[in-house]
Design a protein around this motif. Structure first.
Motif, short mmCIF file in Angstrom:
data_model
loop_
_atom_site.label_atom_id
_atom_site.label_comp_id
_atom_site.label_asym_id
_atom_site.label_seq_id
_atom_site.Cartn_x
_atom_site.Cartn_y
_atom_site.Cartn_z
N TYR A 19 40.25 37.25 28.38
CA TYR A 19 39.58 36.19 29.16
C TYR A 19 40.07 34.82 28.71
N ARG A 20 40.20 34.60 27.39
CA ARG A 20 40.66 33.31 26.89
C ARG A 20 42.05 32.98 27.43
N PHE A 21 42.93 33.97 27.42
CA PHE A 21 44.30 33.72 27.88
C PHE A 21 44.35 33.48 29.38
N LEU A 22 43.72 34.35 30.16
CA LEU A 22 43.83 34.26 31.62
C LEU A 22 43.05 33.10 32.20
N SER A 23 42.01 32.67 31.53
CA SER A 23 41.17 31.60 32.08
C SER A 23 41.69 30.21 31.75
N SER A 24 42.67 30.11 30.87
CA SER A 24 43.17 28.78 30.49
C SER A 24 43.72 28.07 31.72
N GLY A 25 43.29 26.82 31.89
CA GLY A 25 43.75 26.02 33.02
C GLY A 25 42.93 26.17 34.27
N GLN A 31 35.59 30.47 40.17
CA GLN A 31 36.78 31.25 39.86
C GLN A 31 36.68 31.88 38.47
N LEU A 32 36.09 31.17 37.53
CA LEU A 32 35.89 31.74 36.19
C LEU A 32 34.94 32.93 36.24
N ASP A 33 33.91 32.83 37.08
CA ASP A 33 32.97 33.95 37.23
C ASP A 33 33.67 35.15 37.86
N TYR A 34 34.47 34.88 38.88
CA TYR A 34 35.23 35.98 39.52
C TYR A 34 36.15 36.65 38.50
N LEU A 35 36.84 35.84 37.69
CA LEU A 35 37.76 36.37 36.70
C LEU A 35 37.02 37.24 35.68
N GLY A 66 52.64 31.12 36.01
CA GLY A 66 51.92 29.92 36.44
C GLY A 66 51.24 30.04 37.78
N VAL A 67 50.85 31.27 38.20
CA VAL A 67 50.21 31.45 39.50
C VAL A 67 48.78 30.91 39.47
N ASP A 68 48.14 30.85 40.65
CA ASP A 68 46.79 30.31 40.73
C ASP A 68 45.76 31.39 40.39
N ALA A 69 44.48 30.97 40.31
CA ALA A 69 43.40 31.87 39.90
C ALA A 69 43.21 33.02 40.88
N HIS A 70 43.32 32.74 42.18
CA HIS A 70 43.13 33.79 43.18
C HIS A 70 44.14 34.93 43.00
N THR A 71 45.38 34.58 42.67
CA THR A 71 46.40 35.60 42.47
C THR A 71 46.07 36.46 41.26
N LEU A 72 45.64 35.84 40.17
CA LEU A 72 45.29 36.59 38.96
C LEU A 72 44.15 37.56 39.24
N ILE A 73 43.12 37.09 39.91
CA ILE A 73 41.95 37.93 40.17
C ILE A 73 42.32 39.08 41.10
N ALA A 74 43.09 38.78 42.16
CA ALA A 74 43.52 39.83 43.09
C ALA A 74 44.37 40.87 42.38
N PHE A 95 33.89 38.86 45.43
CA PHE A 95 34.92 37.89 45.07
C PHE A 95 35.26 36.91 46.19
N GLY A 96 34.65 37.03 47.34
CA GLY A 96 34.91 36.09 48.41
C GLY A 96 36.00 36.53 49.37
N SER A 97 36.06 35.85 50.50
CA SER A 97 36.97 36.26 51.58
C SER A 97 38.44 36.00 51.26
N VAL A 98 38.75 34.94 50.51
CA VAL A 98 40.15 34.60 50.22
C VAL A 98 40.78 35.70 49.37
N ILE A 99 40.09 36.09 48.31
CA ILE A 99 40.63 37.15 47.44
C ILE A 99 40.65 38.48 48.17
N ALA A 100 39.64 38.75 48.99
CA ALA A 100 39.61 40.01 49.75
C ALA A 100 40.81 40.10 50.69
N ALA A 101 41.15 38.98 51.36
CA ALA A 101 42.31 38.98 52.26
C ALA A 101 43.61 39.21 51.48
N LEU A 102 43.70 38.64 50.30
CA LEU A 102 44.89 38.82 49.46
C LEU A 102 45.01 40.26 48.99
#
Length: 647
Positions: A19-25, A31-35, A66-74, A95-102
């Motif tokens: 969590y510490r590594f992936l949540s940095s930035g 998004q932190l809750d989703y992660l 360096g991808v965004d949070a949505h990509t990591l969670i998906a 996780f919401g509609s954006v991540i579900a679509a991804l």
């Protein structure tokens, strides 16, 4: 010198560490809750006995890009161990509609069956590529997850049977790494290429690896000394730069061995240095310093800052003769260029909207969209995506000054089809820097190209004659072949000629084979039968190869449709030295046969009248020939002088 930034082993030791590594930035609490939710579910299903790639490894790889949070969670919740627990409705709720679509896009890519090397391999891979391209233009993040998954699959490939290793490796080099290259993700591309090479050519891989290891200490000593001296020199010029040696990747070495027809120990350019500076002016300042101190190799110089590659890559490349007469490749780039070269569109979220890197990413996506929308056959689609290992590139200009990148040896006709299929189909000629050139003219960097068209003109079968070199690119060949097959559906009616004897095959009956179904424009071969007929096969047809052991074969080319015509042509011009030679050269290049020439010169006004009897294929070709003749300097009139005589 490290081979890659990725080790193949995830650094996570616990949920808290991951969590510490992936949540940095990541700053948004949602998004932190989703992660946190995604990580908890992934850790709950981990099984050491399960050899499938873990989404934790994939998320770590993507984080380093360096991808965004949505990509990591998906990426995390597409773990194969979670498929039975999380359907799309549940994913959208949690996780919401954006991540579900991804996730839906990633699942769609994953539904395509695994690599298989059976007979219909090319159609299957072309369909897989079309899916990847469609996902790229819809949401490139789904493809990034797919690429990271393939990297992890390759890292674990040693546990698979040999046939699976070979199939995955070949598919990787055929469609996965070319796509990573187009997206500019050098970090993923290089490691995937080396891993695939390991399983595709294990003997060659081991041989190169051993050779590199034997000379490693000497190479590193030379590079380290060179870099230290260079660093001191640049600092003395108030240039703050990071200079470091970089490892040559085994797959690129193997490709160079093939290109130069040399063994690994014979290659002289295995040393490489990268210099990262503050801004573009410093790139050129460093270049001047390097060229001022060491002898450089002009043929190895490329300025990809002034002329970026199609995927947005920018750097200056040169090669110098350094210490102990060793050739050292040097790349100079800014930090932004370096980030883009390593991470490409994966790091899009690092850039400001409207930045040069952002625009490069948009251009890359647009290029892939054009590739997807351009109707080409399966072979051409696969070929167009691949980087051209064996040829350098040429950079030419459109009449408006736009830069177009093509393979070396691309012709004026290749350029026409690159601009647009319709322009190629109606092309009748070209101008280079204002001067007329034949369609087979090989283009050179810096030239400005103008294509001349006529709505009545159509593609010619001779354009596909590979011995005449009208086209060299897959795009042009495919477009010409598609037009010919659409307008000449009766392949049997095409006239066959030998490559070296235009009188062809005499009175032999010719039939197309029923096994490989040759089409107009394909490379073909004839096999004599016992009843004196000739059966036409594709050159690559295995049945033709088998027959060649027992029966005579004949190399064939498709001939043009229609009869030849003889025509009288009147040319009026002001006489000058070389005029007749220019006219005959033009006709030779246009494949026009000159049967007779009568010339009369008026010594008073130095005008000349020429009457020629020529032989060519059609009235249409005559019309275009007359227009081309009028472009010859000093010619002021060219017209037909009598009715065409059908031969």
């Amino acid at each position: 010198m490290k081979h890659t930034n990725f080790t193949g082993h995830a650094e996570y030791e616990s949920y808290e560490h991951a969590y510490r590594f992936l949540s940095s930035g990541i700053n948004k609490q949602t998004q932190l809750d989703y992660l946190a939710n995604a990580l908890q579910q992934v850790f709950a299903v981990q099984d050491e006995k399960d050899t499938r790639p873990s989404s934790l490894d994939i998320a770590y790889t993507l984080k380093k890009l360096g991808v965004d949070a949505h990509t990591l969670i998906a990426a995390l919740i597409t773990d194969p161990r979670l498929r039975d627990r999380l359907d799309l409705l549940t994913i959208e709720e949690q996780f919401g509609s954006v991540i579900a679509a991804l996730v839906k896009q990633v699942n769609w890519l994953n539904t395509f069956k695994s690599a298989d090397l059976k007979a219909d391999y090319i159609p299957e891979q072309a369909e897989a590529l079309r899916r990847l391209l469609l996902a790229t233009v819809n949401d490139v993040r789904a493809v990034l997850i797919r690429l990271a998954y393939r990297l992890e699959r390759l890292r674990k490939l040693s546990q698979e049977p040999r046939e699976i290793q070979y199939a995955i490796a070949r598919e990787t080099l055929d469609i996965i790494t070319p796509l990573a290259n187009r997206l500019g993700i050098g970090e993923l591309k290089w490691e995937m290429e080396d891993l695939a090479f390991r399983y595709l050519e294990p003997t060659q891989y081991q041989s190169i690896a051993r050779s590199m290891d034997i000379n490693r200490i000497k190479r590193e000593s030379i590079i380290n000394g060179f870099v230290e001296n260079l660093q001191v020199l640049l600092e003395s010029q108030d240039i703050q730069a990071k200079a470091y040696g970089r490892a040559k990747h085994l797959y690129s070495i193997w490709k160079k061995m093939q290109r130069k027809n040399q063994e690994c120990h014979e290659l002289a350019d295995l040393l490489a240095v990268r210099i990262v500076v503050k801004d573009i002016p410093q790139c050129y300042q460093v270049l001047g310093i390097v060229h001022g101190l060491w002898k450089h190799l002009p043929d190895e110089f490329d300025d990809y800052i002034a002329n970026p590659k199609e995927n947005g890559y920018q750097s200056i490349h040169t090669a110098i003769i350094g210490p102990e007469n060793q050739i050292i490749e040097i790349q100079m780039r800014t930090e932004a260029m370096h980030q883009f070269a390593e991470y490409g569109v994966a790091a899009h979220w690092r850039y400001k909207e409207g930045s040069s890197q952002d625009k490069a990413m948009e251009k890359t996506i647009e290029t892939l969209r054009n590739l997807l929308e351009n109707p080409v056959d399966d072979d051409t689609l696969l070929e167009e995506l691949k980087p051209d290992f064996f040829n350098d590139r040429v950079y030419v200009l459109t009449p408006k000054g736009e830069v177009v990148e093509l393979p070396r040896d691309a012709t004026a006709l290749d350029f026409a089809y690159f601009v647009h299929t319709e322009i190629g189909d109606h092309c009748i000629g070209a101008k280079v820097n204002g001067h007329r050139v034949p369609l087979s003219y090989p283009l050179k960097s810096g030239e400005r190209i103008e294509i001349l068209t006529d709505s009545a003109s159509t593609p010619k079968l001779s354009w596909l004659n590979h011995k005449k070199h009208y086209v060299t690119t897959a795009r042009a060949s495919s477009s010409i072949r598609n037009w010919l097959n659409a307008h000449y559906k009766d392949t049997d009616a095409a006239t066959l000629i030998t490559s070296d004897n235009l009188s062809g095959i005499g009175s032999h009956t010719v039939k197309p084979s029923g096994c490989c179904h040759p089409r107009l424009g394909d490379h073909i071969i004839g096999v004599y039968q016992t009843d004196s007929t000739i059966v036409v096969h594709l050159e690559s047809c295995p049945n033709a190869a088998k027959s060649a052991h027992d029966r005579p074969t004949l190399e064939l080319e498709w001939g043009e449709h229609g009869d030849t015509i003889r025509q009288q042509v009147l040319i009026e011009a002001f006489d000058r030295p070389g005029l007749l030679q220019d006219l005959t050269t033009l006709m030779n290049r246009s494949h026009v046969n000159i049967l007779q020439i009568n010339s009369v010169t008026d010594t008073d006004d130095q005008s000349v009248s020429m009457r020629l009897l020529i032989e060519l294929n059609s009235e249409e070709e005559l019309h275009h020939l007359l227009r081309r003749i009028e472009y010859v300097p000093n010619v002021f009139k060219a017209e037909s002088d009598s009715r065409a005589i059908t031969q």
